[in-house]
Design a protein around this motif. Sequence first.
Motif, PDB file in Angstrom:
ATOM      1  N   SER A 245       0.837  -1.202   0.000  1.00 32.80           N
ATOM      2  CA  SER A 245       0.000   0.000   0.000  1.00 32.80           C
ATOM      3  C   SER A 245       0.867   1.244   0.000  1.00 32.80           C
TER       4      SER A 245
ATOM      5  N   VAL B  61       0.563   5.369   1.213  1.00 29.32           N
ATOM      6  CA  VAL B  61      -0.194   6.326   2.011  1.00 29.32           C
ATOM      7  C   VAL B  61       0.262   7.725   1.611  1.00 29.32           C
TER       8      VAL B  61
ATOM      9  N   PRO C 185      -7.557  -0.315   2.457  1.00 33.03           N
ATOM     10  CA  PRO C 185      -7.302   1.122   2.602  1.00 33.03           C
ATOM     11  C   PRO C 185      -8.268   1.800   3.557  1.00 33.03           C
TER      12      PRO C 185
ATOM     13  N   VAL D  53      -5.115   6.483   0.646  1.00 29.13           N
ATOM     14  CA  VAL D  53      -4.463   5.178   0.761  1.00 29.13           C
ATOM     15  C   VAL D  53      -4.871   4.340  -0.440  1.00 29.13           C
TER      16      VAL D  53
ATOM     17  N   ARG E   6      -4.009   0.438  -2.333  1.00 26.28           N
ATOM     18  CA  ARG E   6      -3.402  -0.884  -2.144  1.00 26.28           C
ATOM     19  C   ARG E   6      -3.458  -1.648  -3.451  1.00 26.28           C
TER      20      ARG E   6
END
Length: 369
Positions: free
Chosen positions: A261, A263, A303, A331, A333
């Motif tokens: 992921s 961020v 997320p 976020v 992923r």
Amino acid sequence: MIRITAQTPTARSAVLPLVWGGVAVAYPVGCPLAQQQGLGARVVTSTVFFVVGTGLICQVRRALLRELRQARRVAGAAQSVLLRPPPPRLDGLHVAAAQLSAERGASIGGDLYEAVATEYGVRVIMGDVRGHGLAALGTVAAVLGSFREAAHDEPELGRVLGRLERAHARHLRERSRADHPANGRDPGPPVAEEFVTLLLLEIAHDGEVRALNCGHPWPYLLSGTRVEPLTDAEPLPPLGPFPLPADLRPDRCGHLLPGESLVLFTDGAEDARDSRGRFFSLPAALREIVSGQPATPQTPQTPQTVLRAVFEALSGHTGGRRPTDDVAVLVLRNDRRQAPGPEARDGDVYDSAARARPAPTGPRSATRG
């Protein structure tokens, strides 16, 4: 044509104060009791004026609350257009985003984000306009509007950034003309002080990440229980103060492997302070999140889960107080399933979400491609 009658809220808000004012004027002139000097007459007169004053205050309060509710409805409509929630899934990537405004009672500020799926891959923007609140909305609209078109039109990420720079410069010129003293308006901050930090990401179909960073914080990569910056490359200057280089080649930041992921955030997240003046540590919060519930192919850390945990940690750090700057977090992923590599045997079921990233030996670097 719209006819405004005495039954509309606008007419009532104008008529009722006149009625209360008429009562206050007519009473001492037309009422004989108001001319008397006795104690009882004075008590009655004071009561009448107290009731009139209370009525006026209540009416003004109702009118202000009505205007505040209307302003919040307008702000909510603007938010739905400017910062619309990203689709939960884009080309195999799961996405979640949220924003917290520093303005009390406002739902939008100076942060911006967007994620779109294009034929060149998933393109993401995260930006932060100088200032917050309604004054930054014009710049947010100009930059986001340009990105939503250029992301689909331009094959090169550098050309997307060039379009954003031109849109921002055009917006500043138009605002400068509108705020000129000759137009009878009080000018705001000088346009020379206006700038936008932003991050452009492009995640290709094979997971390769390319980025252009204009003075914005680099995102954090979540890989298993590890949290590390995506890269340590030197960013470009923000949009506004200085012209960007003519040759805008993106940084190559490796690959976002399935199960990993990213961020993205604005600096308002790491600038939030607690009661003792200590800054919020986003990397520490992310490490606690991923270590408390490690992601696996069977139980992936969505997320939405990461996003909710980040804002809960931020609220706990500030003691529930509103931050001094706008905060936006996005976020995404990678949940794609890749084709098996040459090491896979015939008949094997290969899920690259279970593939582990090698342990880093130092900060991740980027190369100009």
